[in-house]
Scaffold this motif. Sequence first.
Motif, mmCIF file in Angstrom:
data_model
loop_
_atom_site.group_PDB
_atom_site.id
_atom_site.type_symbol
_atom_site.label_atom_id
_atom_site.label_comp_id
_atom_site.label_asym_id
_atom_site.label_seq_id
_atom_site.Cartn_x
_atom_site.Cartn_y
_atom_site.Cartn_z
ATOM 1 N N VAL A 227 -18.387 18.858 41.213
ATOM 2 C CA VAL A 227 -18.629 18.726 42.652
ATOM 3 C C VAL A 227 -17.678 19.546 43.510
ATOM 4 C CG1 VAL A 227 -19.713 16.468 42.447
ATOM 5 C CG2 VAL A 227 -17.230 16.609 42.716
ATOM 6 N N ARG A 228 -16.549 19.994 42.963
ATOM 7 C CA ARG A 228 -15.624 20.826 43.730
ATOM 8 C C ARG A 228 -15.765 22.310 43.379
ATOM 9 N NH1 ARG A 228 -10.489 16.822 43.296
ATOM 10 N NH2 ARG A 228 -9.974 18.194 41.540
ATOM 11 N N HIS A 229 -16.711 22.650 42.524
ATOM 12 C CA HIS A 229 -16.905 24.047 42.133
ATOM 13 C C HIS A 229 -17.713 24.781 43.203
ATOM 14 C CE1 HIS A 229 -18.153 27.594 39.847
ATOM 15 N NE2 HIS A 229 -17.117 27.328 39.060
ATOM 16 N N PRO A 230 -17.418 26.043 43.455
ATOM 17 C CA PRO A 230 -18.164 26.795 44.483
ATOM 18 C C PRO A 230 -19.669 26.864 44.225
ATOM 19 C CG PRO A 230 -16.179 27.981 43.868
ATOM 20 C CD PRO A 230 -16.292 26.833 42.907
ATOM 21 N N ASP A 231 -20.079 26.752 42.960
ATOM 22 C CA ASP A 231 -21.503 26.837 42.642
ATOM 23 C C ASP A 231 -22.233 25.506 42.797
ATOM 24 O OD1 ASP A 231 -21.165 29.502 42.048
ATOM 25 O OD2 ASP A 231 -21.029 29.194 39.875
ATOM 26 N N TYR A 232 -21.503 24.447 43.074
ATOM 27 C CA TYR A 232 -22.141 23.140 43.212
ATOM 28 C C TYR A 232 -23.015 23.101 44.460
ATOM 29 C CZ TYR A 232 -22.674 18.179 44.345
ATOM 30 O OH TYR A 232 -23.193 16.953 44.682
ATOM 31 N N SER B 114 -22.505 21.915 37.906
ATOM 32 C CA SER B 114 -23.428 20.853 37.519
ATOM 33 C C SER B 114 -22.905 19.502 37.983
ATOM 34 C CB SER B 114 -23.605 20.845 35.996
ATOM 35 O OG SER B 114 -24.241 19.653 35.568
ATOM 36 N N ALA B 115 -23.822 18.618 38.353
ATOM 37 C CA ALA B 115 -23.426 17.267 38.763
ATOM 38 C C ALA B 115 -22.972 16.410 37.593
ATOM 39 C CB ALA B 115 -24.589 16.581 39.477
ATOM 40 N N LEU B 116 -23.143 16.893 36.365
ATOM 41 C CA LEU B 116 -22.840 16.064 35.201
ATOM 42 C C LEU B 116 -21.353 15.764 35.026
ATOM 43 C CD1 LEU B 116 -25.281 17.363 32.434
ATOM 44 C CD2 LEU B 116 -25.562 15.462 34.035
ATOM 45 N N GLY B 117 -20.497 16.387 35.787
ATOM 46 C CA GLY B 117 -19.070 16.083 35.691
ATOM 47 C C GLY B 117 -18.757 14.623 35.885
ATOM 48 N N HIS B 118 -19.592 13.917 36.619
ATOM 49 C CA HIS B 118 -19.301 12.498 36.882
ATOM 50 C C HIS B 118 -19.452 11.627 35.647
ATOM 51 C CE1 HIS B 118 -23.607 12.097 36.787
ATOM 52 N NE2 HIS B 118 -23.588 10.833 37.189
ATOM 53 N N LEU B 119 -20.051 12.158 34.577
ATOM 54 C CA LEU B 119 -20.190 11.359 33.359
ATOM 55 C C LEU B 119 -18.825 10.960 32.788
ATOM 56 C CD1 LEU B 119 -23.038 13.308 31.508
ATOM 57 C CD2 LEU B 119 -23.257 11.200 32.853
#
Length: 329
Positions: free
Chosen positions: A259-264, A216-221
């Motif tokens: 963003v560094r996860h294979p599923d991103y 998920s892109a939410l990691g940037h929170l």
Amino acid sequence: MRGQRVMWPFRRSNRRMAVPTLTVDPTERDPTARALREAAERRDWAAIRDLLTPVIDPDDHAFYVTAVAHSDGVQDWIGEWIEAEPRSTLPVLVRGARAIYWAWEARTSGRASQVSQDQFKEFWRRLRLAENCLDEVVDRDPDDTTARTFLVMSARGRQVDTDEANRRFGEVVTRHPWHRIAHEQMLQYRCRKWYGSHEEMFAFAREAVAKSPAGSALGHLVVVAHLEQWLDLPVGEDDEYLDDDAIRAELNAAADHSVRHPDYRRRPGWASVHNTFAMGFSKVGDLRSAAGQFEVIGDQVTSWPWQYINNDPAIPFVAWRDDATAAED
């Protein structure tokens, strides 16, 4: 913007400011967003309708409506579309979304003490217009997550209480649990500079990331929360706060989950997410991790979050990218 201060990595504090060679593309080089902006400039509402109607994904839809809403002058001709297609909620949604940005244009980005009473009156008038439009959309189409997301955005300007802000946010995530823009806007509401506290802000960001699916892109929170804390600290304490192994570890864990996860997978608006990670890693002195983000970004500098450092986002972006690249050599 944070004054006119220029902040470099802890070990590079005497580095000279880089000369920018890039400009911000408000569409983030997305072809649909670019076509929407061009159509708005032509006042071609039929083209906007045809571009927005096929977009089903809630995150993509909100991003593309934002592209139109950021376009100057939409408020001058949107009534034509509403009159031409009175049974459609889409032109009402666009009118409401545009009115939010139009309201902030009236208020300006200055501190409250620098905004005149006339500016505030116009700000509130335009926000009322926005919410009237958005309320109409959700009354007619309760599952319109884009309208509900813009109601989360307007919550700060309208000074709604916490219960109402939470209700608005809940209406979005009940329908689309990981809505990126809704989470970004709710995080801002939870900031101390608005209606929350550092504790509320971090609790919201960390819970959202922990519950979000891998990729998920939410990691940037989490990155945004640390940058907001940094911005709130006095000069001297701010960079000292970020020079912390625990924060570096948390940012890396967020990137690994996101963003560094294979599923991103990159989706429209992805560049601002990577720019946020790039700035976060740069500020905490993890230049190797920053380099990985700059490699993904290429030349796609975004206003957010570099505007916190300089009015011209390209200036800190280019300088940090140079530092990160040098660290990789």
